[in-house]
Design a protein around this motif. Sequence first.
Motif, PDB file in Angstrom:
ATOM      1  N   GLY A 446       0.830  -1.003  -0.035  1.00  0.00           N
ATOM      2  CA  GLY A 446      -0.007   0.122  -0.084  1.00  0.00           C
ATOM      3  C   GLY A 446       0.869   1.163  -0.128  1.00  0.00           C
ATOM      4  N   ASN A 447       0.286   2.449  -0.596  1.00  0.00           N
ATOM      5  CA  ASN A 447       1.131   3.726  -0.498  1.00  0.00           C
ATOM      6  C   ASN A 447       0.698   4.523   0.503  1.00  0.00           C
ATOM      7  OD1 ASN A 447       2.405   3.454  -2.972  1.00  0.00           O
ATOM      8  ND2 ASN A 447       0.739   4.080  -4.398  1.00  0.00           N
ATOM      9  N   THR A 451      -2.846   4.963   8.767  1.00  0.00           N
ATOM     10  CA  THR A 451      -4.090   4.499   8.336  1.00  0.00           C
ATOM     11  C   THR A 451      -4.637   4.886   7.232  1.00  0.00           C
ATOM     12  OG1 THR A 451      -4.877   4.763  10.706  1.00  0.00           O
ATOM     13  CG2 THR A 451      -6.669   4.754   9.357  1.00  0.00           C
ATOM     14  N   PRO A 452      -4.756   3.974   6.167  1.00  0.00           N
ATOM     15  CA  PRO A 452      -5.172   4.411   4.596  1.00  0.00           C
ATOM     16  C   PRO A 452      -6.590   4.587   4.573  1.00  0.00           C
ATOM     17  CG  PRO A 452      -5.404   1.931   4.994  1.00  0.00           C
ATOM     18  CD  PRO A 452      -4.661   2.576   6.174  1.00  0.00           C
ATOM     19  N   ASP A 457      -4.512   2.508  -3.057  1.00  0.00           N
ATOM     20  CA  ASP A 457      -3.768   1.960  -4.206  1.00  0.00           C
ATOM     21  C   ASP A 457      -2.215   1.541  -3.555  1.00  0.00           C
ATOM     22  OD1 ASP A 457      -2.486   4.511  -3.583  1.00  0.00           O
ATOM     23  OD2 ASP A 457      -3.593   5.428  -5.310  1.00  0.00           O
ATOM     24  N   GLY A 458      -1.485   1.202  -4.452  1.00  0.00           N
ATOM     25  CA  GLY A 458      -0.243   0.910  -4.332  1.00  0.00           C
ATOM     26  C   GLY A 458       0.533   0.160  -5.368  1.00  0.00           C
ATOM     27  N   THR A 459       1.649  -0.575  -5.203  1.00  0.00           N
ATOM     28  CA  THR A 459       2.153  -1.181  -6.076  1.00  0.00           C
ATOM     29  C   THR A 459       2.511  -2.531  -5.700  1.00  0.00           C
ATOM     30  OG1 THR A 459       4.306  -0.896  -4.655  1.00  0.00           O
ATOM     31  CG2 THR A 459       3.821   0.889  -6.314  1.00  0.00           C
ATOM     32  N   GLY A 460       2.732  -3.361  -6.663  1.00  0.00           N
ATOM     33  CA  GLY A 460       3.046  -4.881  -6.269  1.00  0.00           C
ATOM     34  C   GLY A 460       3.995  -5.709  -7.055  1.00  0.00           C
ATOM     35  N   GLU A 461       4.323  -6.946  -6.456  1.00  0.00           N
ATOM     36  CA  GLU A 461       5.294  -7.880  -7.477  1.00  0.00           C
ATOM     37  C   GLU A 461       4.755  -9.102  -7.514  1.00  0.00           C
ATOM     38  OE1 GLU A 461      10.190  -9.111  -6.622  1.00  0.00           O
ATOM     39  OE2 GLU A 461       8.924  -7.817  -4.984  1.00  0.00           O
ATOM     40  N   TRP A 462       5.336  -9.910  -8.542  1.00  0.00           N
ATOM     41  CA  TRP A 462       4.837 -11.166  -8.569  1.00  0.00           C
ATOM     42  C   TRP A 462       5.984 -11.943  -8.281  1.00  0.00           C
ATOM     43  CZ3 TRP A 462      -0.032 -12.746  -9.513  1.00  0.00           C
ATOM     44  CH2 TRP A 462      -0.714 -11.710  -9.835  1.00  0.00           C
ATOM     45  N   LEU A 463       6.177 -12.661  -7.119  1.00  0.00           N
ATOM     46  CA  LEU A 463       7.022 -13.520  -6.703  1.00  0.00           C
ATOM     47  C   LEU A 463       7.274 -14.911  -7.311  1.00  0.00           C
ATOM     48  CD1 LEU A 463       6.346 -12.597  -2.864  1.00  0.00           C
ATOM     49  CD2 LEU A 463       7.893 -11.519  -4.662  1.00  0.00           C
ATOM     50  N   THR A 525      -8.836 -12.142  13.122  1.00  0.00           N
ATOM     51  CA  THR A 525      -7.774 -12.853  12.715  1.00  0.00           C
ATOM     52  C   THR A 525      -6.975 -12.545  11.544  1.00  0.00           C
ATOM     53  OG1 THR A 525      -9.403 -14.387  11.508  1.00  0.00           O
ATOM     54  CG2 THR A 525      -8.786 -14.907  13.867  1.00  0.00           C
ATOM     55  N   PHE A 526      -7.562 -11.479  10.751  1.00  0.00           N
ATOM     56  CA  PHE A 526      -6.648 -10.920   9.624  1.00  0.00           C
ATOM     57  C   PHE A 526      -6.643  -9.447   9.870  1.00  0.00           C
ATOM     58  CE2 PHE A 526      -8.561 -14.841   7.826  1.00  0.00           C
ATOM     59  CZ  PHE A 526      -7.494 -15.335   7.289  1.00  0.00           C
ATOM     60  N   PRO A 527      -5.570  -8.893  10.134  1.00  0.00           N
ATOM     61  CA  PRO A 527      -5.406  -7.280  10.410  1.00  0.00           C
ATOM     62  C   PRO A 527      -5.922  -6.809   9.128  1.00  0.00           C
ATOM     63  CG  PRO A 527      -3.389  -8.480  11.158  1.00  0.00           C
ATOM     64  CD  PRO A 527      -4.298  -9.556  10.258  1.00  0.00           C
ATOM     65  N   ALA A 528      -6.452  -5.572   9.241  1.00  0.00           N
ATOM     66  CA  ALA A 528      -6.739  -4.674   8.040  1.00  0.00           C
ATOM     67  C   ALA A 528      -5.108  -4.353   7.259  1.00  0.00           C
ATOM     68  CB  ALA A 528      -7.689  -3.533   8.475  1.00  0.00           C
ATOM     69  N   ASP A 529      -5.423  -3.917   6.024  1.00  0.00           N
ATOM     70  CA  ASP A 529      -4.224  -3.233   5.392  1.00  0.00           C
ATOM     71  C   ASP A 529      -4.905  -2.608   4.139  1.00  0.00           C
ATOM     72  OD1 ASP A 529      -4.674  -5.347   3.258  1.00  0.00           O
ATOM     73  OD2 ASP A 529      -3.369  -6.556   4.480  1.00  0.00           O
ATOM     74  N   GLU A 530      -4.060  -1.934   3.610  1.00  0.00           N
ATOM     75  CA  GLU A 530      -4.792  -1.023   2.592  1.00  0.00           C
ATOM     76  C   GLU A 530      -5.254  -1.556   1.424  1.00  0.00           C
ATOM     77  OE1 GLU A 530      -3.718   3.070  -0.105  1.00  0.00           O
ATOM     78  OE2 GLU A 530      -2.107   2.083   1.105  1.00  0.00           O
ATOM     79  N   ALA A 531      -4.797  -2.984   0.990  1.00  0.00           N
ATOM     80  CA  ALA A 531      -5.634  -3.715  -0.068  1.00  0.00           C
ATOM     81  C   ALA A 531      -6.688  -4.408   0.615  1.00  0.00           C
ATOM     82  CB  ALA A 531      -4.610  -4.666  -0.814  1.00  0.00           C
ATOM     83  N   ASN A 532      -6.809  -4.699   1.779  1.00  0.00           N
ATOM     84  CA  ASN A 532      -8.082  -5.263   2.428  1.00  0.00           C
ATOM     85  C   ASN A 532      -8.411  -4.258   3.549  1.00  0.00           C
ATOM     86  OD1 ASN A 532      -7.757  -8.159   1.228  1.00  0.00           O
ATOM     87  ND2 ASN A 532      -5.703  -7.409   1.747  1.00  0.00           N
TER      88      ASN A 532
END
Length: 710
Positions: A446-447, A451-452, A457-463, A525-532
Amino acid sequence: MTATRPENRPLLSLTPVSPEGYRHGSRSLLTCLYKCGNACDHPEPNQTATGHVQDEISKAIARRSVLRGAAAGTGALMLGGVAAASAASPAAAAPGTLAAAAVKGGPLARTKFRSVAPNRRDAVVLPDGFDHNVVISWGDPVVEGAPAWSPYDLTLDAVKKTFGYNNDYVSVVPLSGDAALMTVNHEYDDQTLMYPTGAYTEEQMAWFGIYSHGLSVVQIKRGLVPGSWYREKNLAKATKNRRINADTTFRATGPAAGHPLLQTAADPSGTAIKGTLNNCSGGTTPWGTVLSGEENFNQYFNTEGTVPTGVTLDDGSTLTNAYTRYGIAKSGSDPRKWHKYDDRFDLEAEAHEVHRFGWIVEIDPMKPEQAPRKHTMLGRFKHEGACAVISGDKRAVVYMGDDERGDYLYKFVSADKYDERASAAARRHNKTLLTKGTLFVAKVTGNDVGTPTAPYDGTGEWLPLTSDTQSFVPGMTVAEVLVFTRQAADLVGPTKMDRPEDVEVNKVNGKVYAALTNNSNRGSTFPADEANPVTSCGTRTSPGAPLVTQSGNRNGYVLEITPGSDNHARRTFTWDLFLVCGDPDSPETYFAGYDKSKVSRISCPDNVTFDAAGNLWIATDGAPTPLGQNDGLFRVPTAGAERGHVQCFLTVPKGAETCGPLMYDGDKSLFFAPQHPGEISGAVFESPLSTWPNTHDFPRPSVCVAYQAR
């Protein structure tokens, strides 16, 4: 045998968790039981401590103004589309415009309509000016010689030769003239709704259920009304029709084919697999074959005793979560009990059979004599579907989602290049593209620091996880990465998402759209983040009920991925949440910046497709949704002033899920597939809560097509 109709039938011994008997505020007890084996009631398979966006928040990059402009709908980052039937991509569209393909959109892409209001009707409801017809229903004959079908007097021969139960993904490929071939997935059976009480033994229902799964390939023909289609009833003419079921042998391909983990007593070669299970969504390849995803396969494998605790790997070590990471466990509430009648489904009798499911399968509808394939190179997990496109460097790319709370988005990139020539040799070559390449898993960042807030939005990578020749996961071989893809992905640190389901490419703007259906545990059980980001949301018990707040993300998102060029093989991308679904009156919702007072309520996005104008069409799966309304199909522009304008185009009958959206024939025909109508807590065969499509006194899952009314 002839069935009787008892006046009363005992209900399932399950405890409702809401006044209407719905689990987790939405789905019925029946759907939870038969569709996914009560997955939400079991421990979450992904117990890894990493994989949340905030783990990487300090690495967020700073080019926020550019991304914000794109998220607001300027179209400045829009790319040339990727043609489904061609390797070449059109030139990039000018900023703020659609590509040239947009002007070719047919009536379903261009025509204005009044949104269908939220409802709980037992019918398909369309806007004024549109109509629909049923193409095929559960029990209709598929192959010549199919015996008469009736749920009151079933035979195994009839089940094997008629249209299976439930219908999820729909693919249509042209034949000639007014004919086409339609391929349909049969996701799961429901013993409570399919059979009269007392008509059949437990063993009979088990075998009927086994053969009700699979796929059907059915010839269809245009109707007199433009846009309409009907099944070809003269089966002597429908020579490519077939039922793919538990008698069908699939050929395993790729690096894991033949590995000891896929070998069984019945198949010591590890390459010949009988049948396919829980086929959810899919995709149609640029070379004209059909991909189908095996999803909740874990629920069919059971035991009366102890579940094996681990699997011995090639290096002699033991993978102790080989089963639990996939939700495979002893379950005394399993309603099917296939393991009692076929050792393949008994983990104690045959521990490796379960490894032969959870794959992407490929069917060539034009070649009924050819064995379908299970592609191990695409990894093993709960596949919702698979979207195949051709990258700018001519390689085949397949996007996939693993439909479980806290699991991941995946991508496969072929080693060889697509041959765009219109020849039999080119098609043969292209049908090998999914056997070699590299499998990746997504990590998103996340960008927002702290607190988003929307827009997100943000960036990503395919691992990389593995190629066909080299594993990139320490301690695991190529085959082990492919058989135990979830565990391999856990080790490289991708991002836990909220039930990644259908992932599709918009051929007009070149972007990728992923349906993230929901996660009632986001924020606990799943903390929030910018994508979720959603940890509480507005819900309703019925369309007119007051809005109330519940914990978790119950209405879902649509994630928009920009590859960065027209090359889908790239390792990096940018992303934004195109939609934060729910009731527009609820503060957490977001519709790509569009005026919330003008959009339809939408919840639980599941499958997506696109028209030639680049509009996104979203099918929902909440039945009834957390907004107390029937599921539906929604049209959403992805660019311009109307970007994010969600409009409900149709709703499906009570208890049904909207499946299989497909635009066909120049956007004149919109195929959709209501499955499990009437699957509502308390319903039984003798006392159904739906009779759609009203051809009998019980509900029948069916494939339909919508079009402009004459």
